[in-house]
Motif scaffolding. Sequence first.
Motif, short mmCIF file in Angstrom:
data_model
loop_
_atom_site.label_atom_id
_atom_site.label_comp_id
_atom_site.label_asym_id
_atom_site.label_seq_id
_atom_site.Cartn_x
_atom_site.Cartn_y
_atom_site.Cartn_z
N VAL A 78 6.66 5.97 0.63
CA VAL A 78 6.09 5.43 1.86
C VAL A 78 7.26 5.12 2.79
CG1 VAL A 78 4.62 3.68 2.93
CG2 VAL A 78 4.18 4.43 0.56
N MET A 79 7.17 5.62 4.01
CA MET A 79 8.28 5.56 4.94
C MET A 79 7.76 5.17 6.32
SD MET A 79 10.90 8.75 5.59
CE MET A 79 11.33 8.78 3.85
N ILE A 80 8.43 4.23 6.99
CA ILE A 80 8.03 3.85 8.33
C ILE A 80 9.16 4.18 9.32
CG2 ILE A 80 6.52 1.98 7.55
CD1 ILE A 80 8.75 -0.01 8.32
N SER A 81 8.80 4.25 10.59
CA SER A 81 9.80 4.46 11.63
C SER A 81 10.42 3.13 12.02
CB SER A 81 9.16 5.13 12.85
OG SER A 81 7.98 4.45 13.25
N SER A 110 -2.49 2.27 12.97
CA SER A 110 -2.92 2.49 11.59
C SER A 110 -2.29 1.53 10.60
CB SER A 110 -2.58 3.94 11.18
OG SER A 110 -3.22 4.87 12.04
N CYS A 111 -1.69 0.43 11.12
CA CYS A 111 -0.96 -0.45 10.22
C CYS A 111 -1.86 -1.18 9.23
CB CYS A 111 -0.12 -1.45 11.02
SG CYS A 111 -1.07 -2.51 12.10
N GLY A 112 -3.16 -1.22 9.47
CA GLY A 112 -4.08 -1.87 8.53
C GLY A 112 -4.69 -0.91 7.54
N THR A 113 -4.21 0.34 7.53
CA THR A 113 -4.71 1.35 6.59
C THR A 113 -3.63 1.63 5.56
OG1 THR A 113 -6.03 2.35 8.35
CG2 THR A 113 -5.65 3.66 6.35
N PRO A 114 -3.82 1.20 4.32
CA PRO A 114 -2.74 1.31 3.33
C PRO A 114 -2.71 2.64 2.59
CG PRO A 114 -4.56 0.14 2.36
CD PRO A 114 -4.98 0.46 3.78
N VAL A 115 -1.59 2.88 1.96
CA VAL A 115 -1.49 3.87 0.89
C VAL A 115 -1.84 3.12 -0.39
CG1 VAL A 115 0.05 5.39 -0.39
CG2 VAL A 115 0.31 5.15 2.10
N LEU A 117 -1.99 2.96 -4.36
CA LEU A 117 -1.53 3.50 -5.63
C LEU A 117 -2.09 2.63 -6.75
CD1 LEU A 117 2.24 4.16 -4.75
CD2 LEU A 117 0.31 5.74 -4.54
N ALA A 118 -2.05 3.13 -7.96
CA ALA A 118 -2.61 2.37 -9.08
C ALA A 118 -1.69 2.45 -10.28
CB ALA A 118 -4.00 2.90 -9.43
N ASP A 119 -1.68 1.37 -11.05
CA ASP A 119 -1.02 1.37 -12.36
C ASP A 119 -2.01 0.83 -13.38
OD1 ASP A 119 -1.12 -1.36 -11.97
OD2 ASP A 119 1.06 -1.64 -11.76
N GLU A 120 -1.54 0.49 -14.57
CA GLU A 120 -2.45 0.06 -15.62
C GLU A 120 -3.13 -1.28 -15.32
OE1 GLU A 120 1.76 -1.18 -17.00
OE2 GLU A 120 0.78 0.41 -15.80
N HIS A 121 -2.63 -2.00 -14.29
CA HIS A 121 -3.21 -3.29 -13.93
C HIS A 121 -4.13 -3.23 -12.72
CE1 HIS A 121 -0.46 -4.94 -16.84
NE2 HIS A 121 0.59 -4.49 -16.17
N GLY A 122 -4.28 -2.04 -12.13
CA GLY A 122 -5.17 -1.92 -10.98
C GLY A 122 -4.47 -1.38 -9.75
N ASP A 123 -5.09 -1.60 -8.60
CA ASP A 123 -4.61 -1.02 -7.35
C ASP A 123 -3.49 -1.86 -6.73
OD1 ASP A 123 -6.44 0.99 -7.54
OD2 ASP A 123 -7.84 0.18 -6.04
N VAL A 124 -2.60 -1.13 -6.05
CA VAL A 124 -1.58 -1.74 -5.20
C VAL A 124 -1.71 -1.10 -3.83
CG1 VAL A 124 0.88 -2.14 -4.81
CG2 VAL A 124 -0.02 -2.12 -7.14
N ALA A 125 -1.96 -1.91 -2.79
CA ALA A 125 -2.10 -1.42 -1.42
C ALA A 125 -0.76 -1.59 -0.71
CB ALA A 125 -3.19 -2.20 -0.70
N LEU A 126 -0.22 -0.47 -0.20
CA LEU A 126 1.06 -0.48 0.49
C LEU A 126 0.82 -0.22 1.98
CD1 LEU A 126 1.55 1.28 -2.46
CD2 LEU A 126 3.85 0.64 -1.80
N TYR A 127 1.14 -1.20 2.81
CA TYR A 127 0.90 -1.12 4.25
C TYR A 127 2.21 -0.85 4.98
CZ TYR A 127 -3.47 -3.52 2.99
OH TYR A 127 -4.69 -3.87 2.43
N GLY A 128 2.22 0.19 5.78
CA GLY A 128 3.41 0.54 6.55
C GLY A 128 3.29 0.07 7.99
N LEU A 129 4.13 -0.90 8.38
CA LEU A 129 4.17 -1.39 9.75
C LEU A 129 5.42 -0.81 10.42
CD1 LEU A 129 2.19 -3.36 8.38
CD2 LEU A 129 3.25 -5.21 9.67
N PRO A 130 5.27 0.23 11.23
CA PRO A 130 6.45 0.78 11.90
C PRO A 130 7.04 -0.24 12.85
CG PRO A 130 4.45 1.67 12.88
CD PRO A 130 4.02 0.89 11.66
N TYR A 131 8.24 0.03 13.34
CA TYR A 131 8.83 -0.86 14.33
C TYR A 131 7.87 -1.02 15.50
CZ TYR A 131 11.60 -2.59 18.20
OH TYR A 131 12.03 -3.30 19.29
#
Length: 389
Positions: A78-81, A110-115, A117-131
């Motif tokens: 996940v990469m932001i500007s 789109s900063c409120g729309t996450p990527v 991902l999931a691991d064995e404990h459930g979901d992780v929401a990653l939010y990218g807030l560009p500059y």
Amino acid sequence: MRILHTSDWHLGRSFHRVGLLDAQRAFVDHLVRTARERSVDAVLVAGDVYDRAVPPLAAVELFDEALHRLAGIGVPTVMISGNHDSARRLGVGARLIDRAGIHLRTDPASCGTPVVLADEHGDVALYGLPYLEPALVKDTLGARAAGHAAVLEAAMDRVRADLAARPAGTRSVVLAHAFVSGGAASDSERDITVGGVAAVPPETFDGVDYAALGHLHGCQTINERVRYSGSPLAYSFSEADHRKTMWLVDLGADGSVTGERVDCPVPRPLARLRGRLDELLEDPALERHEESWTEVTLTDSVRPDDPMARLARRFPHVLSLVFEPDRAPEDDLASYAQRLRGRSDRQIAEDFVAHVRGGHGPDEHERAVLTDALDAVRLDRTEREEAAR
């Protein structure tokens, strides 16, 4: 979930006219190797991928290589500007690249729309807030004011609203490119001050488990959940004491955070030397800096002859030379008129020479030159006054 947090690559940047592309390529090698060998689940790049909005072709090629290699080992990225990037250019093809597991987040709307991902404990929401340039995004985000704190708070309101609608136990990570209060700046960050205020409070990121920050070039911990990775390379001599690292962050099942600093390759150490030229050339203790990129501040009261060439014979990688001659203290409270009162033109001129030379006044030949110049000025003034009568 294991996260590798980095930022401020500044691809295409040089260091005092020394190209850094090979060093940046070595960092990309290190990044990919670390992601593979340390079983990283996601790579985060918190802005300033490039050093300028229109980067050189070689920098674009290195960026393209980095994306292909990360996609090739199957590590989502996940990469932001950042404020050095052109968000539009960096975000070209973002929706297509998403399919390869490379998620470019450059659109403030789109900063409120996450990527997610999931691991064995459930979901992780990653939010990218560009500059977020306040004047440009205030209306888009519905911010209460056109300032850094206001627009970032509005963006985080969107993050918190989205997170609240997700299943209980969803963990969260935010990437942001900003100057957060408590962070230490260096000389190589571009100023983002608006209205005299650039900093935002760390409480802005309340409600998420981890904030992966970019913009400041020193690795630092604002608090356990809000951290800067810093730049992977030094981009100014003010970073001579920095330890350049990435954060390897483990996000626990309960959202707890533990972090480990992973050192980045150092192309050449930095040294800041200060003193008189002869001392710097002879001091045996400085031998360890002979292969460093060097900034030298000379304190000689009189500027030495050919100092850069003489320094380069001992320090072949000297890149910057500054003069700060040692001078006797002056009476700062005395006015200019008070300092000149009762002094002749010649004395004033000689005092000026002594001032710029750190106390060394003119020699006999120079005094004669000054006297001739002052006599010529007086003669010219007299002739003009007589002609005007």
